[in-house]
Design a protein around this motif. Structure first.
Motif, PDB file in Angstrom:
ATOM      1  N   SER A 191       0.813  -1.222   0.000  1.00  0.00           N
ATOM      2  CA  SER A 191       0.000   0.000   0.000  1.00  0.00           C
ATOM      3  C   SER A 191       0.843   1.267   0.000  1.00  0.00           C
ATOM      4  O   SER A 191       0.311   2.369  -0.090  1.00  0.00           O
ATOM      5  N   MET A 192       2.154   1.128   0.081  1.00  0.00           N
ATOM      6  CA  MET A 192       2.986   2.331  -0.018  1.00  0.00           C
ATOM      7  C   MET A 192       2.908   2.952  -1.413  1.00  0.00           C
ATOM      8  O   MET A 192       3.309   4.101  -1.596  1.00  0.00           O
ATOM      9  N   GLY A 193       2.387   2.196  -2.383  1.00  0.00           N
ATOM     10  CA  GLY A 193       2.109   2.786  -3.691  1.00  0.00           C
ATOM     11  C   GLY A 193       1.234   4.015  -3.541  1.00  0.00           C
ATOM     12  O   GLY A 193       1.355   4.989  -4.293  1.00  0.00           O
ATOM     13  N   ILE A 194       0.344   3.980  -2.575  1.00  0.00           N
ATOM     14  CA  ILE A 194      -0.535   5.119  -2.323  1.00  0.00           C
ATOM     15  C   ILE A 194       0.095   6.093  -1.328  1.00  0.00           C
ATOM     16  O   ILE A 194       0.140   7.294  -1.561  1.00  0.00           O
ATOM     17  N   SER A 195       0.638   5.568  -0.230  1.00  0.00           N
ATOM     18  CA  SER A 195       1.052   6.466   0.846  1.00  0.00           C
ATOM     19  C   SER A 195       2.499   6.947   0.726  1.00  0.00           C
ATOM     20  O   SER A 195       2.873   7.920   1.372  1.00  0.00           O
ATOM     21  N   ASN A 196       3.329   6.281  -0.081  1.00  0.00           N
ATOM     22  CA  ASN A 196       4.740   6.642  -0.152  1.00  0.00           C
ATOM     23  C   ASN A 196       5.312   6.106  -1.461  1.00  0.00           C
ATOM     24  O   ASN A 196       6.158   5.214  -1.475  1.00  0.00           O
ATOM     25  N   GLU A 197       4.845   6.675  -2.562  1.00  0.00           N
ATOM     26  CA  GLU A 197       5.068   6.019  -3.854  1.00  0.00           C
ATOM     27  C   GLU A 197       6.537   5.824  -4.237  1.00  0.00           C
ATOM     28  O   GLU A 197       6.886   4.836  -4.883  1.00  0.00           O
ATOM     29  N   ALA A 198       7.411   6.750  -3.802  1.00  0.00           N
ATOM     30  CA  ALA A 198       8.821   6.649  -4.192  1.00  0.00           C
ATOM     31  C   ALA A 198       9.393   5.284  -3.818  1.00  0.00           C
ATOM     32  O   ALA A 198      10.191   4.702  -4.558  1.00  0.00           O
ATOM     33  N   ILE A 199       8.986   4.770  -2.670  1.00  0.00           N
ATOM     34  CA  ILE A 199       9.509   3.477  -2.218  1.00  0.00           C
ATOM     35  C   ILE A 199       8.986   2.345  -3.107  1.00  0.00           C
ATOM     36  O   ILE A 199       9.746   1.489  -3.567  1.00  0.00           O
TER      37      ILE A 199
END
Lengths: 189, 286
Positions: B193-201
């Protein structure tokens, strides 16, 4: 930087025990081999990678642990847990630390991740299931990036893969009850 | 073979093609799926990052519903699968948690339904039977199977395949006539879900996965999780922009490839709703 470890241990008495009680893990077992950090996919972006979090815990350095961005960036992929030679569930410890940090209001390290969790659970509570479009847009608005992933969102819509309206389950009341009762029980504790 | 089917939230929306292809393939292979009536969200990572009790109580409702059906549960989404398994183990082994869950849900949990990933369910078929059903073998297709995290980790919770070098999906692809390539990123994380909340990672992690897949000589990636598929497929444009790369790697669900080999029409497998076109892969099914 000089830290008086004796004073820290005194000031943060009970912290290690609380981590142990919450996670069921004994971090004193960690002998700093570094395997968890070596395999961590997000370690490169962490201020305190998993091996250091374990050491900071052993020294009761509560502020350094709970204010780190590491506990939020952890994706709980559990590579660390799988490879730990001392069989410590490190990803489980990270979970417990996130929960503790949130309850103490220490969420500024990576605010967007905490916000995502809030928006996601808000959707579950309201409908019983996650409404993906609502979560994506809700998160964008609350992080002041209204057009983030607009291209992907449009693509999904054109491909018929985006539900415009949420669908509420019949047992939505049961889900709301679970949320309420969990909160009551945890506040009482 | 009959299972209680727990599609999970994504399969009703952004991963519709996983749901479609799952139903088509299971029906063709004689696996009957009965959707759990009024199932609810498993809580995913957001629940276990917020409250341990909540992360067990939310799946418990679904376990109870499936238990009433008297069937084991088949779960296509890797994240739902791991959360349901985890909750089941906690409820079975931790009396304190069991009592609290009973208090917050108002229902006493009874362990009746076993939780299985859809991958495990399909792989449990007799290999000879599966081979006998293949009418359009995927001859010449070079695929890399991507398991991601939650199907195989932590092994204490999942435990149906090797956590470092799983083979279940590889064997299914081989049964379909494809070549399953050996590669090192089968179980690396996509960032979820970091695609949404922290896309750089997420972009960095997915870039690495695509790079290794390309080096291995893959025609496509094979996935078994809606969030992995979405990150790997729909974010390739963002990755190419961020890193100056030129990825155009099709990412298909294992059910879509099995469906092709079984002779099911591509349109019925949702093969037109990907971001990176799958037409080049469909051609292998002859």
């Amino acid at each position: 930087m000089h830290i008086n470890l004796t004073a820290v241990a005194k000031a943060n008495a009970g912290f290690l025990e609380r981590v142990k009680a919450a996670s069921g893990q004994d971090v004193a077992q960690c002998y700093q081999c570094g395997k968890c950090t070596a395999g961590c996919p997000v370690g490169y972006a962490m201020d305190e990678p998993p091996t250091r979090i374990m050491r900071l815990l052993q020294l009761s350095l509560k502020d350094e642990v709970l204010n780190s961005n590491a506990i939020w960036l952890c994706s709980t992929c559990a590579t660390c847990t799988t490879r730990c030679p001392k069989d410590i569930d490190i990803a489980g410890v990270m979970d417990s630390l996130r929960i503790m940090a949130k309850r103490e209001g220490r969420i500024k390290a990576v605010r967007s991740i905490d916000l995502f969790n809030d928006v996601f659970l808000g959707s579950v509570r309201k409908y019983g299931r996650v409404h993906e479009l609502g979560v994506g847009m809700g998160h964008n608005l609350r992080t002041y990036k209204p057009f983030k992933d607009a291209d992907i969102g449009t693509g999904l819509m054109l491909k018929g893969r985006m539900k415009l309206l949420p669908s509420k389950i019949k047992g939505q009341g049961e889900i709301a009850r679970i949320f309420n009762e969990v909160r009551k029980l945890e506040e009482a504790e | 073979m009959k299972y209680a089917y727990y599609p999970g939230c994504s399969l009703h929306a952004t991963a519709r093609e996983y749901d479609q292809s799952t139903r088509e393939v299971c029906s063709a292979l004689g696996i009957e799926l009965i959707e759990i009536p009024d199932w609810s969200c498993c809580g995913a990572t957001s629940a276990h990052s917020t409250s341990h009790l909540l992360s067990v109580a939310l799946p418990a409702r679904n376990l109870t519903l499936a238990g009433k059906m008297g069937l084991d549960i088949a779960v296509p989404c890797a994240a739902c699968y791991q959360r349901l398994r985890y909750a089941q183990i906690e409820l079975d082994q931790n009396e304190g948690v069991r009592e609290k869950v009973a208090a917050v849900t108002g229902t006493v949990y009874e362990n009746k339904a076993d939780v299985k990933s859809l991958l495990e369910v399909v792989a449990s078929l007799d290999p000879e039977y599966l081979k006998s059903k293949i009418v359009r073998p995927l001859d010449g297709l070079k695929a890399v199977c991507y398991y991601g995290c939650l199907l195989v980790r932590p092994p204490r919770v999942t435990g149906f395949d090797d956590p470092e070098d799983p083979q279940t999906m590889d064997n299914l692809m081989r049964a379909c006539g494809a070549e399953a390539l050996d590669w090192g990123y089968k179980t690396e994380c996509c960032g979820a879900s970091m695609g949404i909340s922290n896309e750089a990672i997420t972009l960095k992690l997915v870039r690495d996965i695509l790079q290794v897949a390309e080096k291995a000589g893959a025609d496509c990636l094979v996935a078994a999780c809606p969030l992995c598929q979405s990150n790997l497929d729909s974010r390739q444009t963002h990755i190419n922009r961020a890193f100056g790369t030129g990825f155009k790697m099709p990412v298909l669900y294992f059910t879509q490839l099995i469906g092709l080999a079984l002779g099911i029409e591509p349109a019925r497998l949702g093969l037109k709703s990907h971001f990176v076109a799958t037409a080049g892969i469909v051609k292998f099914a002859t």
